[in-house]
Design a protein around this motif. Sequence first.
Motif, PDB file in Angstrom:
ATOM      1  N   UNK A 171       0.874  -1.168   0.000  1.00 10.46           N
ATOM      2  CA  UNK A 171       0.000   0.000   0.000  1.00 10.46           C
ATOM      3  C   UNK A 171       0.912   1.219   0.000  1.00 10.46           C
ATOM      4  N   UNK A 172       0.821   2.031  -1.051  1.00 17.59           N
ATOM      5  CA  UNK A 172       1.681   3.203  -1.176  1.00 17.59           C
ATOM      6  C   UNK A 172       0.872   4.473  -0.954  1.00 17.59           C
ATOM      7  N   UNK A 173       1.361   5.317  -0.072  1.00 19.24           N
ATOM      8  CA  UNK A 173       0.758   6.630   0.173  1.00 19.24           C
ATOM      9  C   UNK A 173       1.679   7.679  -0.423  1.00 19.24           C
ATOM     10  N   UNK A 174       1.063   8.767  -0.906  1.00 14.89           N
ATOM     11  CA  UNK A 174       1.821   9.898  -1.472  1.00 14.89           C
ATOM     12  C   UNK A 174       1.266  11.178  -0.889  1.00 14.89           C
ATOM     13  N   UNK A 175       2.082  11.854  -0.102  1.00 11.52           N
ATOM     14  CA  UNK A 175       1.622  13.083   0.535  1.00 11.52           C
ATOM     15  C   UNK A 175       0.408  12.815   1.404  1.00 11.52           C
ATOM     16  N   UNK A 176      -0.651  13.571   1.200  1.00 11.18           N
ATOM     17  CA  UNK A 176      -1.891  13.387   1.963  1.00 11.18           C
ATOM     18  C   UNK A 176      -2.777  12.292   1.399  1.00 11.18           C
ATOM     19  N   UNK A 177      -2.375  11.716   0.277  1.00 11.25           N
ATOM     20  CA  UNK A 177      -3.195  10.698  -0.390  1.00 11.25           C
ATOM     21  C   UNK A 177      -2.817   9.298   0.107  1.00 11.25           C
ATOM     22  N   UNK A 178      -3.589   8.792   1.049  1.00  8.62           N
ATOM     23  CA  UNK A 178      -3.375   7.429   1.548  1.00  8.62           C
ATOM     24  C   UNK A 178      -3.828   6.437   0.475  1.00  8.62           C
ATOM     25  N   UNK A 179      -3.188   5.283   0.415  1.00  6.48           N
ATOM     26  CA  UNK A 179      -3.542   4.227  -0.546  1.00  6.48           C
ATOM     27  C   UNK A 179      -3.614   4.756  -1.971  1.00  6.48           C
ATOM     28  N   UNK A 180      -2.628   5.580  -2.348  1.00 10.35           N
ATOM     29  CA  UNK A 180      -2.573   6.112  -3.710  1.00 10.35           C
ATOM     30  C   UNK A 180      -2.384   4.977  -4.718  1.00 10.35           C
ATOM     31  N   UNK A 181      -1.593   3.983  -4.338  1.00  8.06           N
ATOM     32  CA  UNK A 181      -1.357   2.807  -5.174  1.00  8.06           C
ATOM     33  C   UNK A 181      -1.361   1.582  -4.285  1.00  8.06           C
ATOM     34  N   UNK A 182      -1.944   0.519  -4.809  1.00 10.83           N
ATOM     35  CA  UNK A 182      -1.959  -0.758  -4.098  1.00 10.83           C
ATOM     36  C   UNK A 182      -1.710  -1.863  -5.099  1.00 10.83           C
ATOM     37  N   UNK A 183      -1.155  -2.949  -4.628  1.00  9.36           N
ATOM     38  CA  UNK A 183      -0.907  -4.077  -5.508  1.00  9.36           C
ATOM     39  C   UNK A 183      -0.163  -5.167  -4.776  1.00  9.36           C
ATOM     40  N   UNK A 184       0.523  -5.990  -5.546  1.00 11.50           N
ATOM     41  CA  UNK A 184       1.276  -7.086  -4.947  1.00 11.50           C
ATOM     42  C   UNK A 184       2.751  -6.886  -5.234  1.00 11.50           C
ATOM     43  N   UNK A 185       3.560  -7.576  -4.475  1.00 12.37           N
ATOM     44  CA  UNK A 185       5.007  -7.511  -4.675  1.00 12.37           C
ATOM     45  C   UNK A 185       5.608  -8.868  -4.404  1.00 12.37           C
ATOM     46  N   UNK A 186       6.792  -9.082  -4.978  1.00 15.18           N
ATOM     47  CA  UNK A 186       7.582 -10.287  -4.722  1.00 15.18           C
ATOM     48  C   UNK A 186       9.013  -9.861  -4.488  1.00 15.18           C
TER      49      UNK A 186
END
Length: 88
Positions: A37-52
């Motif tokens: 779950x990636x947040x950018x500035x005041x924008x929580x959950x700007x990007x979500x996905x999976x990782x390995x």
Amino acid sequence: MAQNSVTPPSAGHSYVGMWVTADGHIRHNLLPNGRYDEARGNRESAYQGRYEIRGNHIDYWDDTGFTADGTFIDGVLHHAGMILYREK
């Protein structure tokens, strides 16, 4: 890469947790279930996905189809021109 080709990291994996840029603007939360779950500035959950993670390399697959990768070097995450540090 097949989605199930790698077992998600365990909660105790050394890279699981929050990674942030020095200014705190970008925050990557690497969850133990293989999601992020990636947040950018005041924008929580700007990007979500999976990782390995394989060794010191990380691949990201955003839920919108965007892909990215990075490398952990000496406890620092180098990702898409950014440097993220482990949150203490």
